[in-house]
Design an enzyme around this catalytic site. Structure first.
Site, PDB file in Angstrom:
ATOM      1  N   LYS A  16       8.325  14.634  28.719  1.00  0.00           N
ATOM      2  CA  LYS A  16       9.578  14.371  28.002  1.00  0.00           C
ATOM      3  C   LYS A  16       9.355  14.310  26.488  1.00  0.00           C
ATOM      4  O   LYS A  16       8.220  14.172  26.018  1.00  0.00           O
ATOM      5  CB  LYS A  16      10.194  13.068  28.532  1.00  0.00           C
ATOM      6  CG  LYS A  16      10.625  13.145  30.005  1.00  0.00           C
ATOM      7  CD  LYS A  16      11.334  11.871  30.446  1.00  0.00           C
ATOM      8  CE  LYS A  16      11.796  11.963  31.893  1.00  0.00           C
ATOM      9  NZ  LYS A  16      12.574  10.755  32.307  1.00  0.00           N
ATOM     10  N   TYR A  60      20.363  16.828  35.800  1.00  0.00           N
ATOM     11  CA  TYR A  60      20.659  15.430  36.134  1.00  0.00           C
ATOM     12  C   TYR A  60      22.020  15.292  36.808  1.00  0.00           C
ATOM     13  O   TYR A  60      22.710  14.299  36.603  1.00  0.00           O
ATOM     14  CB  TYR A  60      20.581  14.566  34.888  1.00  0.00           C
ATOM     15  CG  TYR A  60      19.168  14.224  34.446  1.00  0.00           C
ATOM     16  CD1 TYR A  60      18.268  13.605  35.320  1.00  0.00           C
ATOM     17  CD2 TYR A  60      18.737  14.486  33.149  1.00  0.00           C
ATOM     18  CE1 TYR A  60      16.967  13.278  34.915  1.00  0.00           C
ATOM     19  CE2 TYR A  60      17.438  14.156  32.727  1.00  0.00           C
ATOM     20  CZ  TYR A  60      16.571  13.547  33.619  1.00  0.00           C
ATOM     21  OH  TYR A  60      15.297  13.204  33.221  1.00  0.00           O
ATOM     22  N   PHE A  69      24.243   5.063  32.055  1.00  0.00           N
ATOM     23  CA  PHE A  69      23.109   5.359  31.171  1.00  0.00           C
ATOM     24  C   PHE A  69      22.990   6.841  30.820  1.00  0.00           C
ATOM     25  O   PHE A  69      22.142   7.225  30.016  1.00  0.00           O
ATOM     26  CB  PHE A  69      21.788   4.836  31.761  1.00  0.00           C
ATOM     27  CG  PHE A  69      21.388   5.454  33.092  1.00  0.00           C
ATOM     28  CD1 PHE A  69      20.776   6.699  33.155  1.00  0.00           C
ATOM     29  CD2 PHE A  69      21.607   4.768  34.286  1.00  0.00           C
ATOM     30  CE1 PHE A  69      20.395   7.254  34.367  1.00  0.00           C
ATOM     31  CE2 PHE A  69      21.233   5.322  35.517  1.00  0.00           C
ATOM     32  CZ  PHE A  69      20.625   6.569  35.547  1.00  0.00           C
ATOM     33  N   ARG A  85       4.733  12.028  41.852  1.00  0.00           N
ATOM     34  CA  ARG A  85       5.499  10.778  41.755  1.00  0.00           C
ATOM     35  C   ARG A  85       4.546   9.584  41.707  1.00  0.00           C
ATOM     36  O   ARG A  85       4.754   8.642  40.956  1.00  0.00           O
ATOM     37  CB  ARG A  85       6.445  10.639  42.952  1.00  0.00           C
ATOM     38  CG  ARG A  85       7.555  11.674  43.011  1.00  0.00           C
ATOM     39  CD  ARG A  85       8.619  11.514  41.965  1.00  0.00           C
ATOM     40  NE  ARG A  85       9.374  10.285  42.063  1.00  0.00           N
ATOM     41  CZ  ARG A  85      10.481  10.039  41.351  1.00  0.00           C
ATOM     42  NH1 ARG A  85      10.956  10.957  40.495  1.00  0.00           N
ATOM     43  NH2 ARG A  85      11.114   8.902  41.461  1.00  0.00           N
ATOM     44  N   THR A 112       9.971   4.265  37.894  1.00  0.00           N
ATOM     45  CA  THR A 112      10.900   4.642  36.824  1.00  0.00           C
ATOM     46  C   THR A 112      10.897   3.617  35.687  1.00  0.00           C
ATOM     47  O   THR A 112      10.867   3.987  34.504  1.00  0.00           O
ATOM     48  CB  THR A 112      12.328   4.755  37.407  1.00  0.00           C
ATOM     49  OG1 THR A 112      12.289   5.644  38.528  1.00  0.00           O
ATOM     50  CG2 THR A 112      13.304   5.266  36.370  1.00  0.00           C
ATOM     51  N   ARG A 139       3.249   6.271  33.517  1.00  0.00           N
ATOM     52  CA  ARG A 139       4.212   5.314  32.965  1.00  0.00           C
ATOM     53  C   ARG A 139       3.585   3.926  32.843  1.00  0.00           C
ATOM     54  O   ARG A 139       3.846   3.198  31.880  1.00  0.00           O
ATOM     55  CB  ARG A 139       5.464   5.285  33.841  1.00  0.00           C
ATOM     56  CG  ARG A 139       6.315   6.559  33.726  1.00  0.00           C
ATOM     57  CD  ARG A 139       7.350   6.648  34.832  1.00  0.00           C
ATOM     58  NE  ARG A 139       8.328   7.710  34.620  1.00  0.00           N
ATOM     59  CZ  ARG A 139       9.207   8.078  35.540  1.00  0.00           C
ATOM     60  NH1 ARG A 139       9.237   7.484  36.714  1.00  0.00           N
ATOM     61  NH2 ARG A 139      10.063   9.063  35.282  1.00  0.00           N
TER      62      ARG A 139
END
Ligand code: DAT
Ligand code: MG
Length: 138
Positions: A9, A49, A57, A85, A91, A102
């Site tokens: 990202k 998305y 959001f 994943r 998330t 993350r």
């Protein structure tokens, strides 16, 4: 063999974490079969998305995802969807286990560094949005 869509990202590109994330994918011996540095258009954001467009959001998510260049990849290997994943982590960064991407680098939920398709069906749908047949190498 299975393929998944991975997005590095815009926050990860800005923070110079592209190499770190690709390093982890390669270290796992997954294969990158297509890769492109690009911007996500408004139209592509709404398609990619689709499940989130009506959520509160979404405006923030869309502004973030379209706000700078990202790296899109088709990543292939046995159980590539589930593996990615797992390597990404949860998330919400506070829930992401240390050792995951993350868990190690993300602090807030919007800027969580990486996208990975959440099922083989999602992967097929998303890869078709991002890549054409001619983008893939053998
Ligand atoms: P994931 O990216 O782990 O598949 P998701 O598909 O549920 O998560 O959501 C897509 C992205 O939207 C996620 O990476 C960050 C953002 N997001 C999700 N839930 C959010 C929330 N409650 N508040 C703000 N952003 C959120
Ligand atoms: Mg998702």
């Amino acid at each position: 063999m299975e393929s998944t869509l991975v997005l590095i990202k815009p926050d990860a590109v800005k923070r110079r974490l592209v190499g770190e994330i690709i390093k982890r994918i390669e270290a796992k011996n997954l294969m990158i079969r297509a890769i492109r540095l690009m911007r996500m258009s408004s139209e592509l954001a709404d398609k990619h998305y689709a499940e989130h467009v009506s959520k509160p959001f979404y405006p923030e998510l869309k502004a973030f995802m379209t706000g700078g260049p990202l790296v899109a990849m088709a990543v292939t290997g046995p159980d590539a969807v589930a593996l990615m994943r797992k390597m990404m982590g949860a998330t919400k960064p506070a829930d992401a286990t240390p050792g995951t991407i993350r868990g190690d680098y993300a602090l807030v939920v919007t800027e969580n560094l990486v996208h990975g398709s959440d099922s083989p069906e999602s992967a097929e749908r998303e890869l078709a949005l991002w890549f054409e047949d001619s983008d893939y190498v053998e």
